[in-house]
Design a protein around this motif. Structure first.
Motif, PDB file in Angstrom:
ATOM      1  N   SER A 181       5.156 -30.353 -48.664  1.00 22.21           N
ATOM      2  CA  SER A 181       5.401 -31.799 -48.767  1.00 22.21           C
ATOM      3  C   SER A 181       5.476 -32.230 -50.231  1.00 22.21           C
ATOM      4  O   SER A 181       6.321 -33.044 -50.601  1.00 22.21           O
ATOM      5  N   ILE A 182       4.587 -31.681 -51.033  1.00 23.53           N
ATOM      6  CA  ILE A 182       4.589 -31.989 -52.470  1.00 23.53           C
ATOM      7  C   ILE A 182       5.897 -31.515 -53.109  1.00 23.53           C
ATOM      8  O   ILE A 182       6.533 -32.249 -53.867  1.00 23.53           O
ATOM      9  N   ILE A 183       6.306 -30.300 -52.773  1.00 25.36           N
ATOM     10  CA  ILE A 183       7.551 -29.754 -53.327  1.00 25.36           C
ATOM     11  C   ILE A 183       8.747 -30.591 -52.863  1.00 25.36           C
ATOM     12  O   ILE A 183       9.610 -30.952 -53.673  1.00 25.36           O
ATOM     13  N   GLY A 184       8.822 -30.914 -51.582  1.00 25.56           N
ATOM     14  CA  GLY A 184       9.930 -31.714 -51.060  1.00 25.56           C
ATOM     15  C   GLY A 184      10.005 -33.081 -51.723  1.00 25.56           C
ATOM     16  O   GLY A 184      11.083 -33.528 -52.131  1.00 25.56           O
ATOM     17  N   GLY A 185       8.867 -33.757 -51.828  1.00 22.47           N
ATOM     18  CA  GLY A 185       8.843 -35.060 -52.492  1.00 22.47           C
ATOM     19  C   GLY A 185       9.220 -34.966 -53.959  1.00 22.47           C
ATOM     20  O   GLY A 185       9.962 -35.806 -54.483  1.00 22.47           O
ATOM     21  N   GLY A 186       8.719 -33.928 -54.608  1.00 25.37           N
ATOM     22  CA  GLY A 186       9.064 -33.728 -56.023  1.00 25.37           C
ATOM     23  C   GLY A 186      10.545 -33.467 -56.223  1.00 25.37           C
ATOM     24  O   GLY A 186      11.180 -34.054 -57.112  1.00 25.37           O
ATOM     25  N   ILE A 187      11.110 -32.620 -55.393  1.00 22.53           N
ATOM     26  CA  ILE A 187      12.553 -32.326 -55.491  1.00 22.53           C
ATOM     27  C   ILE A 187      13.366 -33.596 -55.245  1.00 22.53           C
ATOM     28  O   ILE A 187      14.344 -33.857 -55.950  1.00 22.53           O
ATOM     29  N   GLY A 241       0.378 -34.874 -49.363  1.00 24.97           N
ATOM     30  CA  GLY A 241       0.124 -33.454 -49.624  1.00 24.97           C
ATOM     31  C   GLY A 241      -1.117 -33.252 -50.474  1.00 24.97           C
ATOM     32  O   GLY A 241      -1.941 -32.371 -50.191  1.00 24.97           O
ATOM     33  N   MET A 242      -1.288 -34.077 -51.490  1.00 21.87           N
ATOM     34  CA  MET A 242      -2.470 -33.963 -52.352  1.00 21.87           C
ATOM     35  C   MET A 242      -3.749 -34.275 -51.569  1.00 21.87           C
ATOM     36  O   MET A 242      -4.757 -33.579 -51.730  1.00 21.87           O
ATOM     37  N   ILE A 243      -3.724 -35.294 -50.746  1.00 26.39           N
ATOM     38  CA  ILE A 243      -4.904 -35.654 -49.935  1.00 26.39           C
ATOM     39  C   ILE A 243      -5.261 -34.512 -48.983  1.00 26.39           C
ATOM     40  O   ILE A 243      -6.433 -34.139 -48.853  1.00 26.39           O
ATOM     41  N   ILE A 244      -4.256 -33.924 -48.358  1.00 30.74           N
ATOM     42  CA  ILE A 244      -4.508 -32.798 -47.447  1.00 30.74           C
ATOM     43  C   ILE A 244      -5.117 -31.628 -48.211  1.00 30.74           C
ATOM     44  O   ILE A 244      -6.061 -30.987 -47.729  1.00 30.74           O
ATOM     45  N   LEU A 245      -4.618 -31.348 -49.411  1.00 33.62           N
ATOM     46  CA  LEU A 245      -5.177 -30.245 -50.202  1.00 33.62           C
ATOM     47  C   LEU A 245      -6.630 -30.497 -50.578  1.00 33.62           C
ATOM     48  O   LEU A 245      -7.453 -29.577 -50.552  1.00 33.62           O
ATOM     49  N   VAL A 246      -6.953 -31.737 -50.941  1.00 35.75           N
ATOM     50  CA  VAL A 246      -8.340 -32.076 -51.282  1.00 35.75           C
ATOM     51  C   VAL A 246      -9.233 -31.873 -50.060  1.00 35.75           C
ATOM     52  O   VAL A 246     -10.306 -31.250 -50.149  1.00 35.75           O
ATOM     53  N   ILE A 247      -8.810 -32.387 -48.905  1.00 37.64           N
ATOM     54  CA  ILE A 247      -9.595 -32.231 -47.666  1.00 37.64           C
ATOM     55  C   ILE A 247      -9.743 -30.750 -47.321  1.00 37.64           C
ATOM     56  O   ILE A 247     -10.835 -30.288 -46.973  1.00 37.64           O
ATOM     57  N   ALA A 285       9.216 -40.122 -50.950  1.00 40.78           N
ATOM     58  CA  ALA A 285       8.896 -38.915 -51.707  1.00 40.78           C
ATOM     59  C   ALA A 285       7.497 -39.045 -52.318  1.00 40.78           C
ATOM     60  O   ALA A 285       6.704 -38.105 -52.272  1.00 40.78           O
ATOM     61  N   ASP A 286       7.199 -40.219 -52.872  1.00 41.60           N
ATOM     62  CA  ASP A 286       5.861 -40.464 -53.421  1.00 41.60           C
ATOM     63  C   ASP A 286       4.801 -40.327 -52.330  1.00 41.60           C
ATOM     64  O   ASP A 286       3.734 -39.750 -52.546  1.00 41.60           O
ATOM     65  N   LEU A 287       5.103 -40.861 -51.158  1.00 42.80           N
ATOM     66  CA  LEU A 287       4.180 -40.783 -50.029  1.00 42.80           C
ATOM     67  C   LEU A 287       3.948 -39.325 -49.621  1.00 42.80           C
ATOM     68  O   LEU A 287       2.820 -38.926 -49.316  1.00 42.80           O
TER      69      LEU A 287
END
Length: 163
Positions: A103-109, A148-154, A141-143
């Motif tokens: 998700s992070i990669i897709g949003g970043g791209i 993705g970041m929230i999921i990684l933290v959890i 994309a920001d969302l």
């Protein structure tokens, strides 16, 4: 060459993230007057059409062109490539982490694509829950990156508890 289910999952999440983001931005550019603000749910949830030449909350929009290219195009492309490489090499990642990184990669791209093609990123959503919670104007994309970041933290907290 046969792709593994894992690779298909990664590429699918990335592609779907990019597609949904780009479709939403195309719709906003075509249907929402630039610079306008429309209430979706009162003042709590509003729709805009803002072109952001910077990054998060417009940071970096005042940089000279060379620095903006380095910090908002080249650096993100390198980081996204390294993260993609990491998720393909790190076979121990669980599905939630794979989803989060994808998700992070897709949003970043999706946002890098906008910067290359349009010279800015179209942002259109704003949330204001009466001062309790308030966002800047953002896009899907920001969302995706934030989710993705929230999921990684959890996921990291869950792994620490399991140890």
């Amino acid at each position: 060459m046969k792709l593994s289910r894992r690779s298909i999952f990664i590429f699918s999440v990335i592609a779907i993230t990019i597609a949904i983001d780009q479709i939403s931005k195309i719709w906003v550019r075509a249907q929402v007057v630039a610079g306008s603000q429309s209430e979706i749910i009162g003042d709590c949830f509003t729709l805009h059409n803002v072109e952001n030449k910077g990054a998060f909350l417009g940071m970096g929009s005042e940089l000279n062109d060379t620095l903006r290219i380095i910090l908002l195009l080249i650096l993100p492309i390198v980081v996204l490539a390294l993260v993609l490489r990491y998720i393909f090499k790190e076979k121990a990642l669980d599905n939630w982490s794979l989803f989060a990184f994808s998700s992070i990669i897709g949003g970043g791209i999706a946002n890098v694509y906008d910067r290359i093609v349009y010279g800015s990123v179209t942002d259109f959503w704003h949330i204001d829950l009466g001062g309790v919670f308030r966002t800047g104007i953002f896009n899907l994309a920001d969302l995706s990156v934030t989710t993705g970041m929230i999921i990684l933290v959890i996921a990291s907290f869950r792994k620490k508890k399991a140890v």
